[in-house]
Write a protein that holds these residues in place. Structure first.
Motif, PDB file in Angstrom:
ATOM      1  N   THR A 129       0.869  -1.166   0.000  1.00  0.00           N
ATOM      2  CA  THR A 129       0.000   0.000   0.000  1.00  0.00           C
ATOM      3  C   THR A 129       0.913   1.225   0.000  1.00  0.00           C
ATOM      4  OG1 THR A 129      -0.121   0.130   2.417  1.00  0.00           O
ATOM      5  CG2 THR A 129      -1.763  -1.240   1.301  1.00  0.00           C
ATOM      6  N   PHE A 130       0.314   2.412  -0.168  1.00  0.00           N
ATOM      7  CA  PHE A 130       1.101   3.632  -0.323  1.00  0.00           C
ATOM      8  C   PHE A 130       0.736   4.653   0.751  1.00  0.00           C
ATOM      9  CE2 PHE A 130       1.161   1.611  -4.422  1.00  0.00           C
ATOM     10  CZ  PHE A 130       2.421   1.870  -4.929  1.00  0.00           C
ATOM     11  N   GLN A 131       1.660   5.593   0.995  1.00  0.00           N
ATOM     12  CA  GLN A 131       1.377   6.694   1.916  1.00  0.00           C
ATOM     13  C   GLN A 131       0.129   7.451   1.466  1.00  0.00           C
ATOM     14  OE1 GLN A 131       4.633   9.367   2.713  1.00  0.00           O
ATOM     15  NE2 GLN A 131       6.141   7.724   2.687  1.00  0.00           N
ATOM     16  N   ASN A 132       0.069   7.755   0.185  1.00  0.00           N
ATOM     17  CA  ASN A 132      -1.093   8.410  -0.404  1.00  0.00           C
ATOM     18  C   ASN A 132      -1.950   7.349  -1.078  1.00  0.00           C
ATOM     19  OD1 ASN A 132      -0.105  11.040   0.268  1.00  0.00           O
ATOM     20  ND2 ASN A 132       1.293  10.889  -1.471  1.00  0.00           N
ATOM     21  N   ILE A 133      -3.185   7.241  -0.640  1.00  0.00           N
ATOM     22  CA  ILE A 133      -4.063   6.173  -1.114  1.00  0.00           C
ATOM     23  C   ILE A 133      -4.188   6.204  -2.633  1.00  0.00           C
ATOM     24  CG2 ILE A 133      -6.418   5.274  -1.043  1.00  0.00           C
ATOM     25  CD1 ILE A 133      -6.622   6.401   1.801  1.00  0.00           C
ATOM     26  N   ARG A 134      -4.060   5.044  -3.259  1.00  0.00           N
ATOM     27  CA  ARG A 134      -4.167   4.934  -4.713  1.00  0.00           C
ATOM     28  C   ARG A 134      -5.223   3.885  -5.059  1.00  0.00           C
ATOM     29  NH1 ARG A 134       2.186   5.139  -6.782  1.00  0.00           N
ATOM     30  NH2 ARG A 134       2.814   6.913  -5.474  1.00  0.00           N
ATOM     31  N   LEU A 135      -6.441   4.353  -5.226  1.00  0.00           N
ATOM     32  CA  LEU A 135      -7.555   3.485  -5.582  1.00  0.00           C
ATOM     33  C   LEU A 135      -8.133   3.918  -6.925  1.00  0.00           C
ATOM     34  CD1 LEU A 135      -9.356   3.369  -2.119  1.00  0.00           C
ATOM     35  CD2 LEU A 135      -8.036   1.512  -3.157  1.00  0.00           C
ATOM     36  N   PHE A 136      -8.919   3.048  -7.535  1.00  0.00           N
ATOM     37  CA  PHE A 136      -9.666   3.404  -8.734  1.00  0.00           C
ATOM     38  C   PHE A 136     -10.974   4.028  -8.267  1.00  0.00           C
ATOM     39  CE2 PHE A 136      -7.015  -0.274  -9.945  1.00  0.00           C
ATOM     40  CZ  PHE A 136      -6.260   0.324 -10.942  1.00  0.00           C
ATOM     41  N   GLY A 137     -11.004   5.367  -8.236  1.00  0.00           N
ATOM     42  CA  GLY A 137     -12.083   6.081  -7.580  1.00  0.00           C
ATOM     43  C   GLY A 137     -13.457   5.838  -8.148  1.00  0.00           C
ATOM     44  N   ALA A 138     -13.568   5.675  -9.466  1.00  0.00           N
ATOM     45  CA  ALA A 138     -14.881   5.496 -10.092  1.00  0.00           C
ATOM     46  C   ALA A 138     -15.390   4.066  -9.976  1.00  0.00           C
ATOM     47  CB  ALA A 138     -14.816   5.906 -11.565  1.00  0.00           C
ATOM     48  N   MET A 139     -14.517   3.141  -9.581  1.00  0.00           N
ATOM     49  CA  MET A 139     -14.912   1.741  -9.436  1.00  0.00           C
ATOM     50  C   MET A 139     -15.407   1.484  -8.024  1.00  0.00           C
ATOM     51  SD  MET A 139     -11.696   0.051 -11.519  1.00  0.00           S
ATOM     52  CE  MET A 139     -12.246  -1.638 -11.322  1.00  0.00           C
ATOM     53  N   THR A 140     -16.246   0.471  -7.869  1.00  0.00           N
ATOM     54  CA  THR A 140     -16.737   0.120  -6.547  1.00  0.00           C
ATOM     55  C   THR A 140     -15.614  -0.503  -5.718  1.00  0.00           C
ATOM     56  OG1 THR A 140     -17.385  -2.131  -7.155  1.00  0.00           O
ATOM     57  CG2 THR A 140     -19.010  -0.370  -7.533  1.00  0.00           C
ATOM     58  N   ALA A 141     -15.882  -0.614  -4.431  1.00  0.00           N
ATOM     59  CA  ALA A 141     -14.925  -1.265  -3.543  1.00  0.00           C
ATOM     60  C   ALA A 141     -14.674  -2.694  -4.007  1.00  0.00           C
ATOM     61  CB  ALA A 141     -15.442  -1.252  -2.108  1.00  0.00           C
ATOM     62  N   LEU A 142     -15.743  -3.402  -4.370  1.00  0.00           N
ATOM     63  CA  LEU A 142     -15.601  -4.785  -4.827  1.00  0.00           C
ATOM     64  C   LEU A 142     -14.751  -4.854  -6.085  1.00  0.00           C
ATOM     65  CD1 LEU A 142     -16.383  -7.770  -4.568  1.00  0.00           C
ATOM     66  CD2 LEU A 142     -18.416  -7.274  -5.927  1.00  0.00           C
ATOM     67  N   GLU A 143     -15.007  -3.977  -7.029  1.00  0.00           N
ATOM     68  CA  GLU A 143     -14.254  -3.994  -8.282  1.00  0.00           C
ATOM     69  C   GLU A 143     -12.778  -3.681  -8.054  1.00  0.00           C
ATOM     70  OE1 GLU A 143     -17.748  -2.701 -11.461  1.00  0.00           O
ATOM     71  OE2 GLU A 143     -16.753  -1.161 -10.255  1.00  0.00           O
ATOM     72  N   ASN A 144     -12.481  -2.796  -7.117  1.00  0.00           N
ATOM     73  CA  ASN A 144     -11.090  -2.496  -6.804  1.00  0.00           C
ATOM     74  C   ASN A 144     -10.348  -3.746  -6.339  1.00  0.00           C
ATOM     75  OD1 ASN A 144      -9.775   0.453  -6.538  1.00  0.00           O
ATOM     76  ND2 ASN A 144     -12.012   0.643  -6.470  1.00  0.00           N
ATOM     77  N   VAL A 145     -10.998  -4.545  -5.503  1.00  0.00           N
ATOM     78  CA  VAL A 145     -10.341  -5.757  -5.005  1.00  0.00           C
ATOM     79  C   VAL A 145     -10.251  -6.820  -6.094  1.00  0.00           C
ATOM     80  CG1 VAL A 145     -10.336  -7.516  -3.191  1.00  0.00           C
ATOM     81  CG2 VAL A 145     -11.167  -5.216  -2.688  1.00  0.00           C
ATOM     82  N   VAL A 146     -11.289  -6.909  -6.927  1.00  0.00           N
ATOM     83  CA  VAL A 146     -11.253  -7.858  -8.044  1.00  0.00           C
ATOM     84  C   VAL A 146     -10.051  -7.577  -8.945  1.00  0.00           C
ATOM     85  CG1 VAL A 146     -12.440  -8.578 -10.166  1.00  0.00           C
ATOM     86  CG2 VAL A 146     -13.707  -8.415  -8.028  1.00  0.00           C
TER      87      VAL A 146
END
Length: 307
Positions: A129-146
């Motif tokens: 993981t990173f100091q600054n969060i790097r997620l796919f913002g437009a995707m759902t939580a489930l899709e991010n983990v997928v």
């Protein structure tokens, strides 16, 4: 999930809801094994999983790491601490392929990572993981983990485009695994929410879940408690211990000494790019060099700090 997949988070959830009871029971067992892939790892605790060997990193005239050597042992939580600018995140960046070392080596189970591409390092078994969060913002939580599960998929591009049985099976298993991981980190109720709609603490947990989805041998957490309240830090500490107890090996960069002393099995201390201590938490917190460089004050002051 392939880049051309337009399945929504709600659609992914529906695929779980419509599974037959027998089919769901069969895959629940597989998911449980996937979430905790190495319960047997505790048997080998103490063996070197990752070796950092005489690592030096220079950026022009700046030496960020200077001949640093330490190891991460299988089944432990290793804390990597030090003042700002000590080289902690640089070390993580070398371990995960963001940078390449000037000299020295990093080996995972004897295999050098120093010249390996980032996606190959993930496949080899190092996630972060990173100091600054790097997620796919437009995707759902489930899709991010997928997305994280893609590191272990074996379907070819033609197989994915044609949606062959193997691809469909991997997609279904990825959804199940992602849901299990969201439950594991405590945010399954947020599965269908866009990542940007999640509270800050849940976004941190989501990033951890996505990293776990790659089935890492070593999970590197870079300042996961940054911006947390005291209660959130306590909950995070419980999660980190839970991750270790489920068979993962963890390397932790963190400034909050209460978190560090509360969860780590061993601590490595950096100062100005050099290693100045390596030992058990109680030993390190009383080391005069560590107290002077990081904790501040005297050894007696450090002894007053309780995890």
């Amino acid at each position: 999930m392939t880049s051309g997949d337009t399945t929504s988070g709600e659609g992914l959830l529906e695929s779980l809801e419509h599974m037959g009871a027998a089919e769901r029971a069969e895959h629940d067992a597989e998911v449980s094994a996937a979430v905790a892939p190495g319960r047997e790892i505790a048997v080998g605790q103490g063996e070197t999983l990752l070796a950092v060997d005489a690592l030096t990193v220079r950026f022009g005239g700046l030496t960020a790491l200077d001949d640093v050597t330490f190891d991460v042992r299988r089944g432990e939580i290793l804390g990597l601490i030090g003042p700002n600018g000590a080289g902690k995140t640089t070390c993580f960046n070398i371990m995960t392929g963001v940078y390449r070392p000037t000299s020295g080596d990093i080996r995972l189970e004897g295999r050098s990572l120093a010249r390996m591409k980032r996606y190959r390092i993930i496949q080899a078994g190092v996630a972060r993981t990173f100091q600054n969060i790097r997620l796919f913002g437009a995707m759902t939580a489930l899709e991010n983990v997928v997305v994280g599960t893609d590191a272990r998929h074996r379907t070819s591009i033609p197989g994915a485009l044609l949606r062959l049985p193997r691809h469909r099976r991997e997609e279904r298993e990825a959804v199940e695994k992602a849901m299990a991981l969201l439950e594991f980190v405590g945010i399954a109720h947020r599965a269908a929410d866009p990542a940007t709609a999640l509270p800050y603490g849940d976004q941190r947990r989501l990033e951890i879940a996505r990293a776990l989805a790659t089935e890492p041998k070593l999970l590197c957490l870079d300042e996961p408690a940054a911006g947390f309240s005291a209660a959130e830090k306590d909950a995070l500490s419980e999660l980190i211990l839970k991750i270790r107890d489920d068979g993962y090996t963890v390397a932790l960069v963190e400034h909050d000494m209460r978190v560090v002393l509360g969860v780590t099995d061993r601590i490595v201390v950096l100062d100005f790019g050099r290693k100045i201590a390596d030992g058990l938490p109680d030993e390190v917190r009383r080391d005069p060099a560590v107290v002077a460089a990081y904790l501040g004050g005297t050894v007696e002051d450090a002894e007053d700090q309780e995890p």
